[in-house]
Scaffold this motif. Structure first.
Motif, PDB file in Angstrom:
ATOM      1  N   VAL A 200       0.874  -1.168  -0.061  1.00  0.00           N
ATOM      2  CA  VAL A 200       0.063  -0.147   0.117  1.00  0.00           C
ATOM      3  C   VAL A 200       0.843   1.291   0.048  1.00  0.00           C
ATOM      4  N   GLU A 201       0.661   2.037  -0.764  1.00  0.00           N
ATOM      5  CA  GLU A 201       1.602   3.285  -0.994  1.00  0.00           C
ATOM      6  C   GLU A 201       0.451   4.754  -0.767  1.00  0.00           C
ATOM      7  N   GLY A 202       0.758   5.185   0.322  1.00  0.00           N
ATOM      8  CA  GLY A 202      -0.231   6.498   0.608  1.00  0.00           C
ATOM      9  C   GLY A 202      -1.116   6.226   1.279  1.00  0.00           C
ATOM     10  N   ASP A 203      -2.223   6.870   1.499  1.00  0.00           N
ATOM     11  CA  ASP A 203      -3.372   7.082   2.335  1.00  0.00           C
ATOM     12  C   ASP A 203      -4.407   5.932   1.720  1.00  0.00           C
ATOM     13  N   VAL A 204      -5.299   5.298   2.705  1.00  0.00           N
ATOM     14  CA  VAL A 204      -6.489   4.526   2.542  1.00  0.00           C
ATOM     15  C   VAL A 204      -7.613   5.172   2.556  1.00  0.00           C
ATOM     16  N   ASN A 205      -8.622   5.310   1.600  1.00  0.00           N
ATOM     17  CA  ASN A 205      -9.583   6.091   1.706  1.00  0.00           C
ATOM     18  C   ASN A 205     -10.717   4.977   2.182  1.00  0.00           C
TER      19      ASN A 205
ATOM     20  N   GLY B  31       2.351   0.986   3.260  1.00  0.00           N
ATOM     21  CA  GLY B  31       3.521   0.200   3.509  1.00  0.00           C
ATOM     22  C   GLY B  31       3.176  -1.166   3.942  1.00  0.00           C
ATOM     23  N   VAL B  32       1.791  -1.632   4.315  1.00  0.00           N
ATOM     24  CA  VAL B  32       1.848  -3.025   4.380  1.00  0.00           C
ATOM     25  C   VAL B  32       1.487  -3.881   3.021  1.00  0.00           C
ATOM     26  N   ALA B  33       1.877  -4.831   3.060  1.00  0.00           N
ATOM     27  CA  ALA B  33       1.757  -5.974   2.054  1.00  0.00           C
ATOM     28  C   ALA B  33       0.408  -6.562   1.899  1.00  0.00           C
ATOM     29  N   VAL B  34      -0.116  -6.381   0.766  1.00  0.00           N
ATOM     30  CA  VAL B  34      -1.259  -6.904   0.357  1.00  0.00           C
ATOM     31  C   VAL B  34      -1.497  -7.681  -0.650  1.00  0.00           C
TER      32      VAL B  34
ATOM     33  N   HIS C  62      -9.986  -8.050 -10.750  1.00  0.00           N
ATOM     34  CA  HIS C  62      -9.574  -7.951 -12.331  1.00  0.00           C
ATOM     35  C   HIS C  62      -9.049  -6.571 -12.688  1.00  0.00           C
ATOM     36  N   LEU C  63      -8.295  -6.648 -13.820  1.00  0.00           N
ATOM     37  CA  LEU C  63      -7.776  -5.132 -14.261  1.00  0.00           C
ATOM     38  C   LEU C  63      -9.083  -4.646 -15.201  1.00  0.00           C
ATOM     39  N   ASP C  64      -9.503  -3.439 -14.993  1.00  0.00           N
ATOM     40  CA  ASP C  64     -10.432  -2.897 -16.005  1.00  0.00           C
ATOM     41  C   ASP C  64      -9.961  -1.880 -17.011  1.00  0.00           C
ATOM     42  N   SER C  65     -11.124  -1.645 -17.782  1.00  0.00           N
ATOM     43  CA  SER C  65     -10.405  -0.740 -18.994  1.00  0.00           C
ATOM     44  C   SER C  65      -9.979   0.599 -18.576  1.00  0.00           C
ATOM     45  N   ASP C  66     -10.196   1.163 -17.484  1.00  0.00           N
ATOM     46  CA  ASP C  66      -9.555   2.551 -17.003  1.00  0.00           C
ATOM     47  C   ASP C  66      -8.083   2.138 -16.332  1.00  0.00           C
ATOM     48  N   GLY C  67      -7.695   1.082 -16.454  1.00  0.00           N
ATOM     49  CA  GLY C  67      -6.531   0.784 -15.891  1.00  0.00           C
ATOM     50  C   GLY C  67      -6.171   0.445 -14.207  1.00  0.00           C
ATOM     51  N   ASN C  68      -7.597   0.447 -13.873  1.00  0.00           N
ATOM     52  CA  ASN C  68      -7.560   0.310 -12.228  1.00  0.00           C
ATOM     53  C   ASN C  68      -7.740  -1.158 -11.909  1.00  0.00           C
ATOM     54  N   PHE C  69      -7.486  -1.702 -10.890  1.00  0.00           N
ATOM     55  CA  PHE C  69      -7.748  -3.165 -10.313  1.00  0.00           C
ATOM     56  C   PHE C  69      -8.984  -3.072  -9.492  1.00  0.00           C
ATOM     57  N   VAL C  70     -10.110  -3.970 -10.027  1.00  0.00           N
ATOM     58  CA  VAL C  70     -11.118  -4.035  -9.477  1.00  0.00           C
ATOM     59  C   VAL C  70     -11.376  -5.211  -8.290  1.00  0.00           C
ATOM     60  N   ALA C  71     -11.115  -5.054  -7.063  1.00  0.00           N
ATOM     61  CA  ALA C  71     -11.176  -6.018  -6.131  1.00  0.00           C
ATOM     62  C   ALA C  71     -12.732  -6.535  -5.855  1.00  0.00           C
ATOM     63  N   THR C  72     -12.690  -7.975  -6.073  1.00  0.00           N
ATOM     64  CA  THR C  72     -13.794  -8.728  -5.856  1.00  0.00           C
ATOM     65  C   THR C  72     -14.118  -9.291  -4.566  1.00  0.00           C
ATOM     66  N   GLU C  73     -12.902  -9.321  -3.863  1.00  0.00           N
ATOM     67  CA  GLU C  73     -13.060  -9.749  -2.457  1.00  0.00           C
ATOM     68  C   GLU C  73     -12.264  -8.917  -1.529  1.00  0.00           C
ATOM     69  N   GLN C  74     -12.385  -9.188  -0.397  1.00  0.00           N
ATOM     70  CA  GLN C  74     -11.858  -8.412   0.567  1.00  0.00           C
ATOM     71  C   GLN C  74     -10.372  -8.439   0.454  1.00  0.00           C
ATOM     72  N   PRO C  75      -9.364  -7.306   0.305  1.00  0.00           N
ATOM     73  CA  PRO C  75      -8.102  -7.395   0.233  1.00  0.00           C
ATOM     74  C   PRO C  75      -7.478  -7.990   1.516  1.00  0.00           C
ATOM     75  N   ALA C  76      -6.453  -8.869   1.325  1.00  0.00           N
ATOM     76  CA  ALA C  76      -5.876  -9.570   2.331  1.00  0.00           C
ATOM     77  C   ALA C  76      -4.299  -9.203   2.733  1.00  0.00           C
TER      78      ALA C  76
ATOM     79  N   ILE D  26       5.533 -11.402   3.218  1.00  0.00           N
ATOM     80  CA  ILE D  26       6.136 -10.475   2.299  1.00  0.00           C
ATOM     81  C   ILE D  26       7.115  -9.465   2.867  1.00  0.00           C
ATOM     82  N   THR D  27       8.260  -9.255   2.625  1.00  0.00           N
ATOM     83  CA  THR D  27       9.220  -8.112   3.060  1.00  0.00           C
ATOM     84  C   THR D  27       9.925  -7.230   2.035  1.00  0.00           C
ATOM     85  N   LYS D  28       9.815  -6.145   2.383  1.00  0.00           N
ATOM     86  CA  LYS D  28      10.082  -5.221   1.435  1.00  0.00           C
ATOM     87  C   LYS D  28      11.498  -5.008   1.411  1.00  0.00           C
TER      88      LYS D  28
END
Length: 227
Positions: free
Chosen positions: A161-166, A198-201, A206-220, A225-227
């Motif tokens: 995660v990069e930046g704020d969570v809305n 900074g949290v690994a998720v 799926h990827l949509d036509s706008d270039g966004n990733f549409v989550a269909t389940e609760q992100p885990a 993972i270590t950065k």
């Protein structure tokens, strides 16, 4: 005791009595809320009363108008999903928790209007934690390198995660980064409060036509993972 002293005592007694009445009135106005069910408020006589009701936020019921958000909550069924047969409309004005979204349990405290509508002044949300291995998922760069072939294909992507969570009223919930590439994630459901910058998720969708990733389940969260 002379007359002046008596008069002073009477005045002071009156002031103290008035002050006590004011304190009692304030305490009564801000008294504790009655804990009730969604069905209680929807079918009972609670107009003008302060209550606390909890329920699952119903999908597609969230509406935002400036700083005010309205949404429906419903009782949980045996599977933890909302029971749509009984709903309570809730209005809340203030900063929404980042965890807020469809499917999350919202504990709402406020005054009831008629028809049953809860003017919420305090809200707490609860979303269960979800952990998942990133094994078999694509990095953001790996997904974008084959974007044309992966458009609308169900897959998993991992990153940090990069930046704020809305909150769920925002079109973009958060951004993830891996291997120098970034991707905006769209999701309207509840989030684990641990998901932050900074949290690994691991995100399924799926990827949509706008270039966004549409989550269909609760992100885990992927703690491996270590950065």
């Amino acid at each position: 005791m002379n007359k002046k002293a008596k008069r002073r005592l009477v005045v002071m007694g009156g002031i103290i009595a008035i002050a006590m009445l004011v304190i009692v009135a304030i305490a009564g106005a801000g008294g504790s809320a009655s804990s009730v069910t969604v069905a209680d408020v929807a079918t009972g006589s609670y107009q003008g009363k302060k209550v606390q009701a909890s329920g699952v936020v119903v999908a597609d019921s969230i509406e935002k108008d400036g700083a005010r958000v309205t949404f429906d909550i419903a009782p949980e069924d045996e599977s933890g999903a909302p029971n749509p047969s009984v709903r309570l409309r809730v209005g809340y004005e203030g900063a929404l928790p980042a965890t807020f979204g469809a499917g999350v349990v919202a504990i709402c405290t406020g005054d009831v209007d008629n028809p049953p509508f809860l003017n919420c002044t305090e809200m707490v949300t609860k979303c269960p934690s979800k952990y998942e291995s990133a094994e078999g998922s694509l990095t953001v760069k790996g997904l974008l390198d084959q974007a044309d072939a992966m458009l609308f294909e169900d897959t998993k992507v991992c990153g940090y995660v990069e930046g704020d969570v809305n909150d769920a009223s925002s079109a973009i919930r958060f951004t993830i980064e891996s291997q120098g590439a970034t991707l905006n994630v769209v999701y309207s459901g509840g989030l684990d409060e641990q998901i932050a910058d900074g949290v690994a998720v691991v995100v399924s969708g799926h990827l949509d036509s706008d270039g966004n990733f549409v989550a269909t389940e609760q992100p885990a969260i992927d703690a491996s993972i270590t950065k």
